[in-house]
Structures are given as structure tokens and as C-alpha cells.
Design an enzyme around this catalytic site. Sequence first.
Site, PDB file in Angstrom:
ATOM      1  N   ASP A  33       0.874  -1.183   0.000  1.00 24.12           N
ATOM      2  CA  ASP A  33       0.000   0.000   0.000  1.00 24.12           C
ATOM      3  C   ASP A  33       0.908   1.228   0.000  1.00 24.12           C
ATOM      4  OD1 ASP A  33      -3.246   0.357   1.183  1.00 24.12           O
ATOM      5  OD2 ASP A  33      -1.964   2.123   0.896  1.00 24.12           O
ATOM      6  N   ASN A  37      -4.264   6.668   1.112  1.00 27.36           N
ATOM      7  CA  ASN A  37      -5.569   6.842   1.764  1.00 27.36           C
ATOM      8  C   ASN A  37      -5.709   5.920   2.979  1.00 27.36           C
ATOM      9  OD1 ASN A  37      -8.079   8.187   1.858  1.00 27.36           O
ATOM     10  ND2 ASN A  37      -9.115   6.411   0.972  1.00 27.36           N
ATOM     11  N   LYS A  86     -10.823   6.114  -5.168  1.00 25.98           N
ATOM     12  CA  LYS A  86     -12.239   5.721  -5.262  1.00 25.98           C
ATOM     13  C   LYS A  86     -13.254   6.860  -5.136  1.00 25.98           C
ATOM     14  CE  LYS A  86     -12.789   4.878  -0.352  1.00 25.98           C
ATOM     15  NZ  LYS A  86     -13.395   4.108   0.702  1.00 25.98           N
ATOM     16  N   SER A 126     -16.962  -2.732  -9.068  1.00 24.85           N
ATOM     17  CA  SER A 126     -18.016  -1.976  -8.401  1.00 24.85           C
ATOM     18  C   SER A 126     -19.311  -2.073  -9.182  1.00 24.85           C
ATOM     19  CB  SER A 126     -17.587  -0.510  -8.324  1.00 24.85           C
ATOM     20  OG  SER A 126     -18.687   0.303  -7.993  1.00 24.85           O
ATOM     21  N   TYR A 149     -14.084   7.636 -12.418  1.00 22.47           N
ATOM     22  CA  TYR A 149     -13.855   6.510 -11.493  1.00 22.47           C
ATOM     23  C   TYR A 149     -14.497   5.232 -12.043  1.00 22.47           C
ATOM     24  CZ  TYR A 149     -14.677   3.300  -7.624  1.00 22.47           C
ATOM     25  OH  TYR A 149     -14.764   2.162  -6.868  1.00 22.47           O
ATOM     26  N   LYS A 153     -12.946   1.384 -13.473  1.00 25.41           N
ATOM     27  CA  LYS A 153     -13.351   0.013 -13.113  1.00 25.41           C
ATOM     28  C   LYS A 153     -13.743  -0.774 -14.364  1.00 25.41           C
ATOM     29  CE  LYS A 153     -12.676   0.292  -8.746  1.00 25.41           C
ATOM     30  NZ  LYS A 153     -11.527  -0.406  -8.161  1.00 25.41           N
ATOM     31  N   ARG A 231     -30.233   2.032  -1.785  1.00 22.47           N
ATOM     32  CA  ARG A 231     -28.991   1.338  -2.128  1.00 22.47           C
ATOM     33  C   ARG A 231     -28.944  -0.014  -1.410  1.00 22.47           C
ATOM     34  NH1 ARG A 231     -29.236   4.865  -5.134  1.00 22.47           N
ATOM     35  NH2 ARG A 231     -27.700   6.416  -5.766  1.00 22.47           N
ATOM     36  N   ASP A 295     -27.041  10.587  -9.685  1.00 16.82           N
ATOM     37  CA  ASP A 295     -27.576   9.556  -8.789  1.00 16.82           C
ATOM     38  C   ASP A 295     -28.764   8.833  -9.414  1.00 16.82           C
ATOM     39  OD1 ASP A 295     -25.873   9.673  -6.672  1.00 16.82           O
ATOM     40  OD2 ASP A 295     -27.235  10.720  -5.314  1.00 16.82           O
TER      41      ASP A 295
HETATM   42  P1  NAD Z   1      -9.561   2.617   0.586  1.00 14.09           P
HETATM   43  O1  NAD Z   1      -9.161   3.916  -0.001  1.00 14.09           O
HETATM   44  O2  NAD Z   1      -9.846   2.558   2.040  1.00 14.09           O
HETATM   45  O3  NAD Z   1      -8.446   1.513   0.248  1.00 14.09           O
HETATM   46  C1  NAD Z   1      -7.679   1.562  -0.934  1.00 14.09           C
HETATM   47  C2  NAD Z   1      -6.216   1.471  -0.522  1.00 14.09           C
HETATM   48  O4  NAD Z   1      -5.405   1.505  -1.693  1.00 14.09           O
HETATM   49  C3  NAD Z   1      -5.768   2.638   0.379  1.00 14.09           C
HETATM   50  O5  NAD Z   1      -5.150   2.099   1.540  1.00 14.09           O
HETATM   51  C4  NAD Z   1      -4.761   3.413  -0.486  1.00 14.09           C
HETATM   52  O6  NAD Z   1      -3.731   3.978   0.291  1.00 14.09           O
HETATM   53  C5  NAD Z   1      -4.268   2.324  -1.429  1.00 14.09           C
HETATM   54  N1  NAD Z   1      -3.781   2.787  -2.741  1.00 14.09           N
HETATM   55  C6  NAD Z   1      -4.387   3.651  -3.605  1.00 14.09           C
HETATM   56  N2  NAD Z   1      -3.611   3.810  -4.686  1.00 14.09           N
HETATM   57  C7  NAD Z   1      -2.506   3.020  -4.518  1.00 14.09           C
HETATM   58  C8  NAD Z   1      -1.341   2.761  -5.296  1.00 14.09           C
HETATM   59  N3  NAD Z   1      -1.135   3.345  -6.481  1.00 14.09           N
HETATM   60  N4  NAD Z   1      -0.426   1.890  -4.810  1.00 14.09           N
HETATM   61  C9  NAD Z   1      -0.601   1.302  -3.613  1.00 14.09           C
HETATM   62  N5  NAD Z   1      -1.669   1.525  -2.824  1.00 14.09           N
HETATM   63  C10 NAD Z   1      -2.619   2.369  -3.283  1.00 14.09           C
HETATM   64  O7  NAD Z   1     -10.804   2.086  -0.254  1.00 14.09           O
HETATM   65  P2  NAD Z   1     -11.751   0.831  -0.003  1.00 14.09           P
HETATM   66  O8  NAD Z   1     -13.112   1.353   0.289  1.00 14.09           O
HETATM   67  O9  NAD Z   1     -11.119  -0.137   0.910  1.00 14.09           O
HETATM   68  O10 NAD Z   1     -11.806   0.253  -1.487  1.00 14.09           O
HETATM   69  C11 NAD Z   1     -10.961  -0.792  -1.923  1.00 14.09           C
HETATM   70  C12 NAD Z   1     -11.242  -1.065  -3.394  1.00 14.09           C
HETATM   71  O11 NAD Z   1     -12.626  -1.377  -3.546  1.00 14.09           O
HETATM   72  C13 NAD Z   1     -10.972   0.128  -4.317  1.00 14.09           C
HETATM   73  O12 NAD Z   1     -10.412  -0.354  -5.509  1.00 14.09           O
HETATM   74  C14 NAD Z   1     -12.351   0.693  -4.560  1.00 14.09           C
HETATM   75  O13 NAD Z   1     -12.434   1.352  -5.806  1.00 14.09           O
HETATM   76  C15 NAD Z   1     -13.198  -0.573  -4.553  1.00 14.09           C
HETATM   77  N6  NAD Z   1     -14.607  -0.312  -4.215  1.00 14.09           N
HETATM   78  C16 NAD Z   1     -14.913   0.339  -3.045  1.00 14.09           C
HETATM   79  C17 NAD Z   1     -16.243   0.609  -2.740  1.00 14.09           C
HETATM   80  C18 NAD Z   1     -16.611   1.367  -1.486  1.00 14.09           C
HETATM   81  O14 NAD Z   1     -17.734   1.885  -1.405  1.00 14.09           O
HETATM   82  N7  NAD Z   1     -15.763   1.440  -0.465  1.00 14.09           N
HETATM   83  C19 NAD Z   1     -17.263   0.197  -3.617  1.00 14.09           C
HETATM   84  C20 NAD Z   1     -16.914  -0.484  -4.794  1.00 14.09           C
HETATM   85  C21 NAD Z   1     -15.570  -0.732  -5.076  1.00 14.09           C
HETATM   86  N1  UDP Z   2     -26.599  10.520   0.050  1.00 13.57           N
HETATM   87  C1  UDP Z   2     -27.191  11.600   0.687  1.00 13.57           C
HETATM   88  N2  UDP Z   2     -26.374  12.471   1.359  1.00 13.57           N
HETATM   89  C2  UDP Z   2     -25.020  12.315   1.425  1.00 13.57           C
HETATM   90  C3  UDP Z   2     -24.432  11.212   0.781  1.00 13.57           C
HETATM   91  C4  UDP Z   2     -25.255  10.337   0.080  1.00 13.57           C
HETATM   92  O1  UDP Z   2     -28.413  11.772   0.656  1.00 13.57           O
HETATM   93  O2  UDP Z   2     -24.336  13.153   2.049  1.00 13.57           O
HETATM   94  C5  UDP Z   2     -27.468   9.544  -0.663  1.00 13.57           C
HETATM   95  C6  UDP Z   2     -27.167   9.395  -2.152  1.00 13.57           C
HETATM   96  O3  UDP Z   2     -27.917  10.318  -2.902  1.00 13.57           O
HETATM   97  C7  UDP Z   2     -27.587   7.933  -2.398  1.00 13.57           C
HETATM   98  C8  UDP Z   2     -27.274   7.236  -1.068  1.00 13.57           C
HETATM   99  O4  UDP Z   2     -27.214   8.284  -0.080  1.00 13.57           O
HETATM  100  O5  UDP Z   2     -28.989   7.848  -2.617  1.00 13.57           O
HETATM  101  C9  UDP Z   2     -25.927   6.488  -1.060  1.00 13.57           C
HETATM  102  O6  UDP Z   2     -24.916   7.393  -1.501  1.00 13.57           O
HETATM  103  P1  UDP Z   2     -23.361   6.975  -1.498  1.00 13.57           P
HETATM  104  O7  UDP Z   2     -22.601   8.124  -2.063  1.00 13.57           O
HETATM  105  O8  UDP Z   2     -22.999   6.494  -0.145  1.00 13.57           O
HETATM  106  O9  UDP Z   2     -23.313   5.695  -2.465  1.00 13.57           O
HETATM  107  P2  UDP Z   2     -23.584   5.597  -4.054  1.00 13.57           P
HETATM  108  O10 UDP Z   2     -24.557   6.646  -4.447  1.00 13.57           O
HETATM  109  O11 UDP Z   2     -22.262   5.774  -4.686  1.00 13.57           O
HETATM  110  O12 UDP Z   2     -24.150   4.237  -4.248  1.00 13.57           O
END
Ligand code: NAD
Ligand code: UDP
Length: 336
Positions: A33, A37, A86, A126, A149, A153, A231, A295
Site C-alpha cells: 500500500d 488513503n 475511489k 463496483s 472513477y 473500473k 442502495r 444519482d
Molecule cells: P480505501 O481507499 O480505504 O483503500 C484503498 C487502498 O489503496 C488505500 O489504503 C490506499 O492507500 C491504497 N492505494 C491507492 N492507490 C494506490 C497505489 N497506487 N499503490 C498502492 N496503494 C494504493 O478504499 P476501499 O473502500 O477499501 O476500497 C478498496 C477497493 O474497492 C478500491 O479499488 C475501490 O475502488 C473498490 N470499491 C470500493 C467501494 C466502497 O464503497 N468502499 C465500492 C466499490 C468498489
Molecule cells: N446521500 C445523501 N447524502 C449524502 C451522501 C449520500 O443523501 O451526504 C445519498 C445518495 O444520494 C444515495 C445514497 O445516499 O442515494 C448512497 O450514496 P453513497 O454516495 O454512499 O453511495 P452511491 O450513491 O455511490 O451508491
Amino acid sequence: MSLLITGGTGYIGSHTVVELQALADDQDIVIVDDLSNSSTKVLDRIKKITGKTVTFIKADICDYDAMNAVFEQHDIDAVIHFAGHKAVGESSEKPLSYYYNNVSGTVILLRVMAEHKVKNLVFSSSATVYGDNVSPLNEKMTTSATNPYGQTKLMIEHILFDLAKSDSDWSIACLRYFNPIGAHNSGLIGENPNGIPNNLLPYVAQVAVGRLAQLQVFGDDYDTVDGTGVRDYIHVVDLAQGHVKALQNLNKISGCKAINLGTGNGTSVLEIVNTFKEISGQDIPYKIVPRRAGDLAAVYANADLANELLGWQATRNLHTMISDTWRWQSENPQGF
Ligand code: NAD
Ligand code: UDP
């Protein structure tokens, strides 16, 4: 044999490391890592929970030499690839940074993996790749993206499908997450966003703990149960266990397979706010504001394939998700 976890100090990565270490036949874990973040403090917390240590390497997946050295020095046989940026809004402001970090970084990782003949991969995709398809969303639907973003993906998914087509030795699980929330029930690890949270749950949690004054609810005129957005929230520990199952079943996957990780249930913004209020005992002031651009009204999974293919389904309900979020937030009001 070791397992490489990129992005392993992040939110989902850290919970997955804990679940992997809970297995009786746990493998050595190497986390890479760049800490863009996350914090190394999470490593002490993981050790507190599991009693086990991991190897941590601070490196950027975009750095070919550093990644090559990881594979030279460790006998890696599979990779779970979480590393990436992300934030949807930020991705529109800095598209190049997102394409470089997420797409180029993944290509470099894949190249190093191929050179070391490591062809087992679990990738963090995602539900955003479903674009504006109508829920419940299933893996056969067409994919599209509406922001940089989401494009990263989608591009990575295309790269993975092409790679697997070109060489049948690859086994790739492309896991399409719905909305991960919650935290480990120890209260020791959880989501720790930088700055003002973009996502609903961390925002609500910070209002409940007094760090933020008021939630803005983006629209109450959708065609949903109460007009607010719906959601598919999934407990991060269920999600982490989905990764363990994907890894254990990679041998059943020839090529690249997209698999939803969701619960199949939808919950509205106001249902979240009311449940959070009830569980935390805190007031959660909110104001209805206009819809957020881009949204959708309702996004939830058809989660059948994960059950059929991996024998996985989410087991934690909304009450557990929110109780665990609140424990984490109230015991760590400023994060790590
Ligand atoms: P996060 O930011 O907490 O974790 C991602 C980690 O990757 C961080 O620790 C960051 O420091 C590290 N990182 C970023 N760029 C890097 C690089 N170039 N080299 C090495 N490390 C790097 O995010 P998360 O919520 O744990 O998400 C993990 C994965 O899941 C991401 O790819 C994100 O896009 C995907 N994802 C997350 C969600 C969500 O809602 N949290 C939803 C769908 C997909
Ligand atoms: N949302 C909201 N206020 C906020 C953040 C999100 O009302 O400050 C709503 C957003 O419109 C959606 C839901 O909460 O209907 C989930 O949003 P989030 O950004 O967490 O996830 P995503 O929309 O990416 O699935």
C-alpha cells in the site's frame, strides 16, 4: 506460499486481511500500500484482533521495479487487488490521476504477475459498472460508466477479460461490490475517510458523533419507498468473507468472471438515518436538498451468482451494520 493484498491497509482490505487470518490454514500475507488513503496504524489494530502479523511494504503499484521486487522477494501465489483511488467527485476533477493510478497501476501489477507466472487474481470492481440499468442488477447486464472513477473500473474489467481470453492459465474473480458499510465488531478497524465524507454512512456517523452539523439528503422525490435514494448496503465483514470464498473457489473459475457482492435488499436514505438515530441514541439533523447529479433512484443486486458459484451470501442485517459502524465511530471519533 504468500498472498499479496494490494491496498491492504484500506477499509475493505484491512477487514479482508482479518478474515483471511482467521482461517485455520491461513497463508502468509504481504500487504502493498502506498498509504495515500490509509495509515500504518491499521496494522497494529489488525494484530490486536488476530494476534498475527503481516508483512507490510510501502509501495506504489505504479512502480514496476518496486512491484517486481515484491514478487522476487516473496513466493506469491495469488493476489487480491484493492489498491486504487475511489472518490467519484474527485475523479471528475483529476481524471488523469485516476486513469493513471487505477488503470496503469493495474496493468503494471498484471504485467509483473504474468512475468512471475502468478495468474490467480481477485479484483475490486463496483456496481457502478452497471450504469443506469434497472435493479435488481445481474452480471449478464450490459455495462457502462458515467464518471472517470466508474470508467477506470470498467476499463480494468475489459483488460481482465481480454487477458483471461489470451491465456487460459488466468483465474480472475471480478467482484462487483454494492455499498460496503459497517466495521469489525471489535470496534478496532473501520472506514476512515479523509476530509468530508462523500458516502452516506460515514457522513451520518460523523453527524452522530458531532464532527459534522447536519446531513444533506440528496432528493426526496424519487420513485422509492419514501422518495429518497435506495442502495444495497452490505456489511464490510460479509464483503471480506466474499473475498475469502472467491479466493478459495478461484480454481472453479476459468478465465475472468464478474460476480456481484451485495445483499439483494434495498434501504433508503431516511431508513438509514432513522435506524442510525435509534441505535446511537443521537440526534441526526438533516435537510432535504436537490438530487445529486448522476444519482439513480434505486441500486441493488441480484446476488444469486455469488451463492451458486462461491457458496457465499451476506448474513449480517442492517441493525448489525449500523451498530458496528456506530461502535467504530464512537470509540474512534477522529478515526485511527
Ligand atoms: P480505501 O481507499 O480505504 O483503500 C484503498 C487502498 O489503496 C488505500 O489504503 C490506499 O492507500 C491504497 N492505494 C491507492 N492507490 C494506490 C497505489 N497506487 N499503490 C498502492 N496503494 C494504493 O478504499 P476501499 O473502500 O477499501 O476500497 C478498496 C477497493 O474497492 C478500491 O479499488 C475501490 O475502488 C473498490 N470499491 C470500493 C467501494 C466502497 O464503497 N468502499 C465500492 C466499490 C468498489
Ligand atoms: N446521500 C445523501 N447524502 C449524502 C451522501 C449520500 O443523501 O451526504 C445519498 C445518495 O444520494 C444515495 C445514497 O445516499 O442515494 C448512497 O450514496 P453513497 O454516495 O454512499 O453511495 P452511491 O450513491 O455511490 O451508491
